[in-house]
Design a protein around this motif. Structure first.
Motif, PDB file in Angstrom:
ATOM      1  N   MET A   1       0.939  -1.112  -0.097  1.00 11.74           N
ATOM      2  CA  MET A   1      -0.151  -0.173   0.094  1.00 11.74           C
ATOM      3  C   MET A   1       1.040   1.323   0.038  1.00 11.74           C
ATOM      4  N   ALA A   2       1.941   1.275   0.780  1.00 15.72           N
ATOM      5  CA  ALA A   2       2.710   2.231   0.984  1.00 15.72           C
ATOM      6  C   ALA A   2       3.564   2.622  -0.272  1.00 15.72           C
ATOM      7  N   ASN A   3       3.630   1.615  -1.357  1.00 16.41           N
ATOM      8  CA  ASN A   3       4.545   1.974  -2.395  1.00 16.41           C
ATOM      9  C   ASN A   3       3.649   1.742  -3.736  1.00 16.41           C
ATOM     10  N   ILE A   4       2.518   2.264  -3.621  1.00 16.62           N
ATOM     11  CA  ILE A   4       1.700   2.483  -4.787  1.00 16.62           C
ATOM     12  C   ILE A   4       2.512   3.085  -5.988  1.00 16.62           C
ATOM     13  N   ASP A   5       2.611   2.872  -7.052  1.00 17.29           N
ATOM     14  CA  ASP A   5       3.527   3.449  -8.053  1.00 17.29           C
ATOM     15  C   ASP A   5       2.633   4.577  -8.991  1.00 17.29           C
ATOM     16  N   ILE A   6       2.788   5.696  -8.707  1.00 18.42           N
ATOM     17  CA  ILE A   6       1.784   6.651  -9.279  1.00 18.42           C
ATOM     18  C   ILE A   6       2.588   7.164 -10.389  1.00 18.42           C
ATOM     19  N   SER A   7       3.726   6.889 -10.970  1.00 17.59           N
ATOM     20  CA  SER A   7       4.330   7.283 -11.973  1.00 17.59           C
ATOM     21  C   SER A   7       3.664   7.129 -13.253  1.00 17.59           C
ATOM     22  N   THR A   8       2.724   6.385 -13.423  1.00 13.64           N
ATOM     23  CA  THR A   8       2.109   6.117 -14.783  1.00 13.64           C
ATOM     24  C   THR A   8       0.878   6.959 -14.948  1.00 13.64           C
ATOM     25  N   ILE A   9       0.596   7.954 -13.755  1.00  8.25           N
ATOM     26  CA  ILE A   9      -0.594   8.409 -13.805  1.00  8.25           C
ATOM     27  C   ILE A   9      -0.333  10.030 -14.473  1.00  8.25           C
ATOM     28  N   GLY A  10      -1.091  10.354 -15.107  1.00 12.20           N
ATOM     29  CA  GLY A  10      -1.024  11.777 -15.980  1.00 12.20           C
ATOM     30  C   GLY A  10      -1.617  12.727 -15.032  1.00 12.20           C
ATOM     31  N   ASP A  11      -0.649  14.138 -15.015  1.00 11.93           N
ATOM     32  CA  ASP A  11      -1.409  14.897 -14.412  1.00 11.93           C
ATOM     33  C   ASP A  11      -2.839  15.449 -14.775  1.00 11.93           C
ATOM     34  N   LYS A  12      -3.601  15.541 -13.645  1.00 15.79           N
ATOM     35  CA  LYS A  12      -5.188  15.833 -13.494  1.00 15.79           C
ATOM     36  C   LYS A  12      -5.877  14.651 -14.455  1.00 15.79           C
ATOM     37  N   GLU A  13      -5.429  13.412 -14.408  1.00 17.82           N
ATOM     38  CA  GLU A  13      -5.993  12.248 -14.602  1.00 17.82           C
ATOM     39  C   GLU A  13      -7.138  11.919 -13.672  1.00 17.82           C
ATOM     40  N   THR A  14      -8.281  11.245 -14.015  1.00 20.85           N
ATOM     41  CA  THR A  14      -9.175  10.944 -13.094  1.00 20.85           C
ATOM     42  C   THR A  14      -8.665   9.587 -12.558  1.00 20.85           C
ATOM     43  N   ILE A  15      -8.956   9.584 -11.320  1.00 20.42           N
ATOM     44  CA  ILE A  15      -8.699   8.243 -10.418  1.00 20.42           C
ATOM     45  C   ILE A  15      -9.792   8.053  -9.788  1.00 20.42           C
ATOM     46  N   TYR A  16     -10.084   6.595  -9.567  1.00 22.95           N
ATOM     47  CA  TYR A  16     -11.231   6.082  -8.861  1.00 22.95           C
ATOM     48  C   TYR A  16     -10.442   5.303  -7.933  1.00 22.95           C
ATOM     49  N   ILE A  17     -10.826   5.447  -6.512  1.00 22.85           N
ATOM     50  CA  ILE A  17     -10.423   4.565  -5.307  1.00 22.85           C
ATOM     51  C   ILE A  17     -11.590   3.850  -4.900  1.00 22.85           C
ATOM     52  N   SER A  18     -11.600   2.537  -5.269  1.00 21.18           N
ATOM     53  CA  SER A  18     -12.983   1.670  -4.590  1.00 21.18           C
ATOM     54  C   SER A  18     -12.426   0.749  -3.896  1.00 21.18           C
ATOM     55  N   ASP A  19     -13.418   0.613  -2.574  1.00 22.06           N
ATOM     56  CA  ASP A  19     -13.307  -0.354  -1.449  1.00 22.06           C
ATOM     57  C   ASP A  19     -11.752  -0.332  -1.051  1.00 22.06           C
ATOM     58  N   LEU A  20     -10.893   0.644  -1.099  1.00 20.59           N
ATOM     59  CA  LEU A  20      -9.695   0.780  -0.637  1.00 20.59           C
ATOM     60  C   LEU A  20      -9.616   1.803   0.507  1.00 20.59           C
ATOM     61  N   SER A  21      -9.009   1.494   1.673  1.00 17.21           N
ATOM     62  CA  SER A  21      -8.658   2.377   2.704  1.00 17.21           C
ATOM     63  C   SER A  21      -7.464   3.008   3.003  1.00 17.21           C
ATOM     64  N   PHE A  22      -7.240   3.933   3.511  1.00 21.54           N
ATOM     65  CA  PHE A  22      -6.017   4.747   3.728  1.00 21.54           C
ATOM     66  C   PHE A  22      -5.840   4.723   5.258  1.00 21.54           C
ATOM     67  N   THR A  23      -4.895   4.856   5.880  1.00 28.22           N
ATOM     68  CA  THR A  23      -4.406   5.198   7.291  1.00 28.22           C
ATOM     69  C   THR A  23      -3.258   6.171   7.386  1.00 28.22           C
ATOM     70  N   ASP A  24      -3.163   6.622   8.757  1.00 27.76           N
ATOM     71  CA  ASP A  24      -2.074   7.583   8.879  1.00 27.76           C
ATOM     72  C   ASP A  24      -0.779   6.927   8.246  1.00 27.76           C
ATOM     73  N   GLU A  25      -0.263   5.736   8.130  1.00 26.78           N
ATOM     74  CA  GLU A  25       0.606   5.266   7.482  1.00 26.78           C
ATOM     75  C   GLU A  25       0.820   5.308   5.763  1.00 26.78           C
TER      76      GLU A  25
END
Length: 121
Positions: free
Chosen positions: A41-65
């Motif tokens: 989770m901490a190492n999700i690679d966002i390098s393939t995401i374009g600036d201002k690209e639409t992102i869906y996050i589904s059934d995925l939680s984040f924490t302080d970590e």
């Protein structure tokens, strides 16, 4: 368009399928399954995401970590381009702790499954 989803159970898979149907995007490379192992989770690679690209996050939680990943997505795409649907307590608690996260579109509620929330938003 990219979709990050919880890949460890059917709720996450169903959530991603709802995104695919809604967006009419069935390109496997645009769907990134994540488990709750903190390192992954901490190492999700966002390098393939374009600036201002639409992102869906589904059934995925984040924490302080792992909030740094969500913050990086906000910086790269803008909170207006992120749709985050989740029913996990950690996401709801995080949104209550960091009020700016409430600016992200979508639903964070423990009243229904992640797939139901994705379908509703």
């Amino acid at each position: 368009m990219k979709c990050f989803y919880h890949a460890s159970d059917m709720d996450g898979w169903c959530s991603a399928a709802i995104v695919a149907k809604y967006t009419n995007n069935y390109n496997k490379e645009d769907y990134i399954g994540i488990d709750y192992n903190s390192r992954k989770m901490a190492n999700i690679d966002i390098s393939t995401i374009g600036d201002k690209e639409t992102i869906y996050i589904s059934d995925l939680s984040f924490t302080d970590e792992t909030i740094h990943v969500l913050d990086a997505l906000i910086r790269k795409c803008g909170s207006d381009n992120i749709i985050w649907n989740d029913h996990h307590k950690s996401s709801i608690d995080l949104c209550n702790k960091f009020v700016y996260l409430k600016n992200i579109k979508g639903i964070r509620s423990s009243n229904n499954s992640g797939a139901f929330l994705t379908r509703t938003s």
